[in-house]
Design a protein around this motif. Structure first.
Motif, short mmCIF file in Angstrom:
data_model
loop_
_atom_site.label_atom_id
_atom_site.label_comp_id
_atom_site.label_asym_id
_atom_site.label_seq_id
_atom_site.Cartn_x
_atom_site.Cartn_y
_atom_site.Cartn_z
N LEU A 113 -5.46 4.60 -4.73
CA LEU A 113 -5.43 3.15 -4.78
C LEU A 113 -6.84 2.57 -4.71
O LEU A 113 -7.75 3.17 -4.15
N THR A 114 -6.99 1.40 -5.29
CA THR A 114 -8.26 0.67 -5.20
C THR A 114 -8.41 0.11 -3.79
O THR A 114 -7.47 0.11 -2.99
N LEU A 119 -6.07 -2.35 1.01
CA LEU A 119 -6.00 -3.45 1.98
C LEU A 119 -4.60 -4.04 2.02
O LEU A 119 -4.06 -4.32 3.10
N ALA A 120 -3.99 -4.21 0.86
CA ALA A 120 -2.62 -4.74 0.79
C ALA A 120 -1.64 -3.79 1.46
O ALA A 120 -0.71 -4.22 2.16
N ARG A 123 -2.00 -4.04 5.24
CA ARG A 123 -1.38 -5.28 5.70
C ARG A 123 0.14 -5.12 5.77
O ARG A 123 0.77 -5.52 6.75
N THR A 124 0.71 -4.51 4.72
CA THR A 124 2.16 -4.29 4.68
C THR A 124 2.61 -3.40 5.84
O THR A 124 3.60 -3.70 6.52
N GLN A 125 1.89 -2.30 6.06
CA GLN A 125 2.31 -1.37 7.10
C GLN A 125 2.14 -1.95 8.50
O GLN A 125 3.03 -1.80 9.34
N VAL A 126 1.03 -2.60 8.74
CA VAL A 126 0.82 -3.17 10.08
C VAL A 126 1.87 -4.24 10.37
O VAL A 126 2.47 -4.26 11.46
N GLN A 150 -13.18 0.50 8.59
CA GLN A 150 -12.16 1.50 8.90
C GLN A 150 -11.59 2.11 7.62
O GLN A 150 -11.24 3.30 7.59
N MET A 151 -11.51 1.33 6.56
CA MET A 151 -10.98 1.81 5.29
C MET A 151 -11.83 2.93 4.69
O MET A 151 -11.33 3.75 3.92
N LYS A 152 -13.10 2.98 5.07
CA LYS A 152 -13.98 4.02 4.55
C LYS A 152 -13.54 5.41 5.01
O LYS A 152 -13.94 6.41 4.42
#
Length: 209
Positions: A113-114, A119-120, A123-126, A150-152
């Motif tokens: 994923l990009t 990020l999307a 957001r959905t999981q949290v 954190q995404m890194k």
């Protein structure tokens, strides 16, 4: 997955509902040496308006699976539901013991994923898993700089669903007397898994009446 005909679950909506309900899955990918690598993780189902379905999730960047996404080799996601041992002493005839269970296997190719898609996903999981918390957090409650930092450390993926197999092994091949005996014995056990199997057995038997 080997599933005898009378235990096969082929209803697409039922399979999708199962995936949503039992979203903590086992993801299996094969490396270049032909060695299967597995990770336990939450995986989300997305279905477009046209019916196109996919699974999305993420792993740590240091996970050996992280470099395997995008391979031409199909990935396998295994979703497991309630299960219970079935004693042959519960039958009114001589037979062997067995195990009742529900499971769905999903096969398909993956891609990475990009950043915006990742990020999307986060957001959905949290939002999904924090919904029942007394004081839920959200991606919006964190700074964007912190979230992107954190995404890194992770790699998010999509698995385009190509094939699904569902197994609902729930003593469908037993007559009403033995089926009822199994349900009764499962309800007498002091564990939630047995109770869930019994409830599912009852529900499906009633649907056939």
């Amino acid at each position: 997955m080997y599933v005898p005909k009378h235990f096969q679950e082929n209803d697409r909506d039922q399979l999708f509902q199962f995936i949503r309900e039992y979203s903590f899955a086992l993801l299996v990918l094969t490396n270049e040496a032909g060695v299967p690598i597995a990770t336990h993780l939450p995986i989300e189902l997305q279905v477009d308006a046209d019916g196109t379905a996919r699974l999305i999730g993420h792993v740590s960047k240091v996970n050996p699976q992280a470099i395997l996404f995008g391979s031409t080799t199909p990935a396998l996601a295994v979703f497991s539901g309630p299960h219970a041992y079935i004693s042959s002493s519960w039958y009114d005839h001589v037979n062997v013991p067995t195990w009742n269970y529900l499971s769905v296997h999903v096969y398909g190719r993956t891609r990475v994923l990009t950043d915006e898609e990742t990020l999307a996903l986060l957001r959905t999981q949290v939002d999904k898993y924090e919904a029942a918390s007394a004081c839920p957090v959200s991606i919006e409650s964190m700074t964007e700089a912190y979230v992107r930092q954190q995404m890194k450390g992770l790699v998010a993926f999509e698995l385009a669903i190509e094939t699904m197999q569902g197994a609902a092994k729930l003593s469908q091949n037993r007559d009403d007397t033995n089926h009822a005996a199994i349900v009764d014995q499962l309800h007498q056990r002091d564990d939630i898994e047995s109770h869930r199997v019994a409830d599912e057995m009852q529900k499906r038997r009633l649907e056939k009446v």
